[in-house]
Design a protein around this motif. Structure first.
Motif, mmCIF file in Angstrom:
data_model
loop_
_atom_site.group_PDB
_atom_site.id
_atom_site.type_symbol
_atom_site.label_atom_id
_atom_site.label_comp_id
_atom_site.label_asym_id
_atom_site.label_seq_id
_atom_site.Cartn_x
_atom_site.Cartn_y
_atom_site.Cartn_z
ATOM 1 N N GLY A 117 -46.296 57.199 26.195
ATOM 2 C CA GLY A 117 -45.594 56.440 25.170
ATOM 3 C C GLY A 117 -44.804 57.293 24.204
ATOM 4 N N ASP A 118 -44.951 58.632 24.286
ATOM 5 C CA ASP A 118 -44.198 59.540 23.419
ATOM 6 C C ASP A 118 -42.910 59.995 24.092
ATOM 7 N N ILE A 119 -41.958 60.404 23.264
ATOM 8 C CA ILE A 119 -40.719 61.018 23.742
ATOM 9 C C ILE A 119 -40.608 62.399 23.108
ATOM 10 N N LEU A 120 -40.274 63.396 23.911
ATOM 11 C CA LEU A 120 -40.122 64.770 23.443
ATOM 12 C C LEU A 120 -38.750 65.304 23.843
ATOM 13 N N ILE A 121 -37.993 65.758 22.852
ATOM 14 C CA ILE A 121 -36.746 66.479 23.110
ATOM 15 C C ILE A 121 -37.052 67.963 23.068
ATOM 16 N N LEU A 122 -36.709 68.677 24.129
ATOM 17 C CA LEU A 122 -36.854 70.133 24.178
ATOM 18 C C LEU A 122 -35.462 70.742 24.120
ATOM 19 N N ALA A 123 -35.155 71.393 22.997
ATOM 20 C CA ALA A 123 -33.824 71.951 22.785
ATOM 21 C C ALA A 123 -33.904 73.462 22.851
ATOM 22 N N ASN A 124 -33.401 74.011 23.935
ATOM 23 C CA ASN A 124 -33.440 75.455 24.151
ATOM 24 C C ASN A 124 -32.141 75.872 24.821
ATOM 25 N N ALA A 125 -31.429 76.792 24.203
ATOM 26 C CA ALA A 125 -30.068 77.107 24.630
ATOM 27 C C ALA A 125 -29.986 77.532 26.091
ATOM 28 N N TYR A 126 -30.900 78.397 26.521
ATOM 29 C CA TYR A 126 -30.778 78.962 27.864
ATOM 30 C C TYR A 126 -31.635 78.226 28.882
ATOM 31 N N GLY A 127 -32.731 77.629 28.423
ATOM 32 C CA GLY A 127 -33.516 76.759 29.283
ATOM 33 C C GLY A 127 -34.232 77.443 30.423
ATOM 34 N N ALA A 136 -42.434 71.543 28.846
ATOM 35 C CA ALA A 136 -41.890 70.411 29.600
ATOM 36 C C ALA A 136 -42.870 69.926 30.657
ATOM 37 N N LEU A 137 -43.425 70.849 31.425
ATOM 38 C CA LEU A 137 -44.333 70.473 32.512
ATOM 39 C C LEU A 137 -45.614 69.841 31.974
ATOM 40 N N THR A 138 -46.121 70.409 30.871
ATOM 41 C CA THR A 138 -47.346 69.858 30.286
ATOM 42 C C THR A 138 -47.105 68.470 29.716
ATOM 43 N N ALA A 139 -45.983 68.312 29.013
ATOM 44 C CA ALA A 139 -45.661 67.003 28.438
ATOM 45 C C ALA A 139 -45.543 65.949 29.540
ATOM 46 N N LYS A 140 -44.837 66.276 30.613
ATOM 47 C CA LYS A 140 -44.682 65.315 31.712
ATOM 48 C C LYS A 140 -46.027 64.969 32.341
ATOM 49 N N SER A 141 -46.898 65.961 32.482
ATOM 50 C CA SER A 141 -48.209 65.709 33.077
ATOM 51 C C SER A 141 -49.064 64.798 32.199
ATOM 52 N N ARG A 142 -48.732 64.724 30.908
ATOM 53 C CA ARG A 142 -49.473 63.891 29.964
ATOM 54 C C ARG A 142 -48.787 62.535 29.735
ATOM 55 N N GLY A 143 -47.771 62.250 30.537
ATOM 56 C CA GLY A 143 -47.115 60.956 30.466
ATOM 57 C C GLY A 143 -46.023 60.844 29.425
ATOM 58 N N VAL A 144 -45.542 61.983 28.914
ATOM 59 C CA VAL A 144 -44.480 62.005 27.904
ATOM 60 C C VAL A 144 -43.122 61.955 28.595
ATOM 61 N N VAL A 145 -42.184 61.200 28.048
ATOM 62 C CA VAL A 145 -40.801 61.226 28.532
ATOM 63 C C VAL A 145 -40.118 62.440 27.918
ATOM 64 N N THR A 146 -39.504 63.271 28.747
ATOM 65 C CA THR A 146 -38.938 64.532 28.283
ATOM 66 C C THR A 146 -37.416 64.550 28.417
ATOM 67 N N ILE A 147 -36.768 65.107 27.392
ATOM 68 C CA ILE A 147 -35.312 65.217 27.341
ATOM 69 C C ILE A 147 -34.958 66.665 27.028
ATOM 70 N N ALA A 148 -34.147 67.286 27.850
ATOM 71 C CA ALA A 148 -33.707 68.664 27.604
ATOM 72 C C ALA A 148 -32.316 68.662 26.982
ATOM 73 N N VAL A 149 -32.140 69.484 25.958
ATOM 74 C CA VAL A 149 -30.818 69.811 25.431
ATOM 75 C C VAL A 149 -30.639 71.301 25.688
ATOM 76 N N THR A 150 -29.796 71.626 26.658
ATOM 77 C CA THR A 150 -29.753 72.991 27.165
ATOM 78 C C THR A 150 -28.465 73.222 27.937
ATOM 79 N N SER A 151 -28.219 74.478 28.303
ATOM 80 C CA SER A 151 -27.024 74.810 29.074
ATOM 81 C C SER A 151 -27.360 74.938 30.557
ATOM 82 N N VAL A 152 -26.808 74.051 31.344
ATOM 83 C CA VAL A 152 -27.025 74.100 32.791
ATOM 84 C C VAL A 152 -26.411 75.364 33.379
ATOM 85 N N GLY A 153 -25.189 75.671 32.958
ATOM 86 C CA GLY A 153 -24.501 76.832 33.497
ATOM 87 C C GLY A 153 -25.196 78.133 33.177
ATOM 88 N N HIS A 154 -25.703 78.262 31.945
ATOM 89 C CA HIS A 154 -26.402 79.490 31.565
ATOM 90 C C HIS A 154 -27.667 79.651 32.392
#
Length: 259
Positions: A117-127, A136-154
């Motif tokens: 039921g929680d939402i977590l934004i993980l904002a990390n430039a290089y990811g 991210a992996l721990t949050a997902k395993s606990r049923g948290v919806v995860t959102i990354a703000v990061t650079s795909v290209g980097h």
């Protein structure tokens, strides 16, 4: 964004402005579907009076958590995870060592008791760092919806055997349910300076702040369209700021850990 080496006689400030402006325009020119999808997710969550958690695991990425937390013009439903472990204020080299320590990000998520039921934004430039992937992996395993703000290209340009990488070699955008691409280029820094080998002028703070604030405003606009009250912080240093904020503080005290 190619640039010849600049000397002190060149307009370095103007060149930096051009680079940052082009980077922000590149972010803006992405199809809006993904931003709207994530904003809609946040809006539905906030409409239920639920908090949105934000963690910026690693060095300067910690600024992402404070950028939209308890900030004039920011949503009051944002609960930043201000964990001391990777903060530069405790030592820059220590911060880098902690963000590379397997299991640390797992401890942070568990300590903050995130779950279904929680939402977590993980904002990390290089990811790529171990702390953000573990989080991210721990949050997902606990049923948290995860959102990354990061650079795909980097992330994609960083060798799989880089010492900062998580043992899984995953990138943050791959480890989360949703992602927004900050478009930060490999190496982060913008401009070559004559006589120096490394480029200078960081870009990731601009990119992440632009994306995060745009996301928050879009979510707020979606809520407002539905006639739902959106508590937004006013500057306490502006006339009427304290009075406005005090209307809502009791609603969030005890719920937002670092308020």
């Amino acid at each position: 964004m190619n640039q010849r080496p600049l000397s002190a006689q060149d307009d370095i400030m103007g060149a930096y402005l051009t680079y940052i402006t082009e980077l922000l325009e590149e972010i803006r020119s992405e199809p809006r579907d993904r931003l709207l999808e994530v904003a809609g997710l946040l809006a539905d969550h906030i409409a239920q009076d639920k908090l949105v958690y934000l963690y910026g695991p690693g060095g300067h990425s910690n600024m992402n958590a404070t950028e939209i937390f308890f900030r004039a013009g920011g949503l009051m439903h944002i609960s930043a995870i201000l964990d001391e472990g990777t903060m530069i204020s405790n030592g820059a080299l220590r911060s880098m060592a902690v963000e590379r320590t397997p299991g640390y990000g797992k401890l942070v998520i568990e300590d903050n008791r995130l779950g279904p039921g929680d939402i977590l934004i993980l904002a990390n430039a290089y990811g790529i760092n171990t702390a953000c992937i573990d989080a991210a992996l721990t949050a997902k395993s606990r049923g948290v919806v995860t959102i990354a703000v990061t650079s795909v290209g980097h992330a994609d340009a960083t060798p799989k055997d880089h010492p900062a990488r998580h043992p899984s070699r995953l990138n943050l955008y791959e480890a989360c349910d949703y992602f927004l691409d900050s478009k930060v280029k490999p190496g982060d820094s913008a401009l070559p300076i004559q006589g120096l080998e490394p480029r200078m002028g960081s870009t990731s703070t601009f990119a992440n702040a632009f994306l995060l604030n745009s996301l928050m405003m879009t979510a707020a606009a979606l809520l407002a369209e539905k006639g739902i009250e959106v508590p937004v912080w006013r500057s306490a240093n502006a006339p009427g700021g304290d009075e406005w904020n005090n209307r809502f503080i009791e609603r969030f005290k005890g719920r937002v850990r670092w308020l």
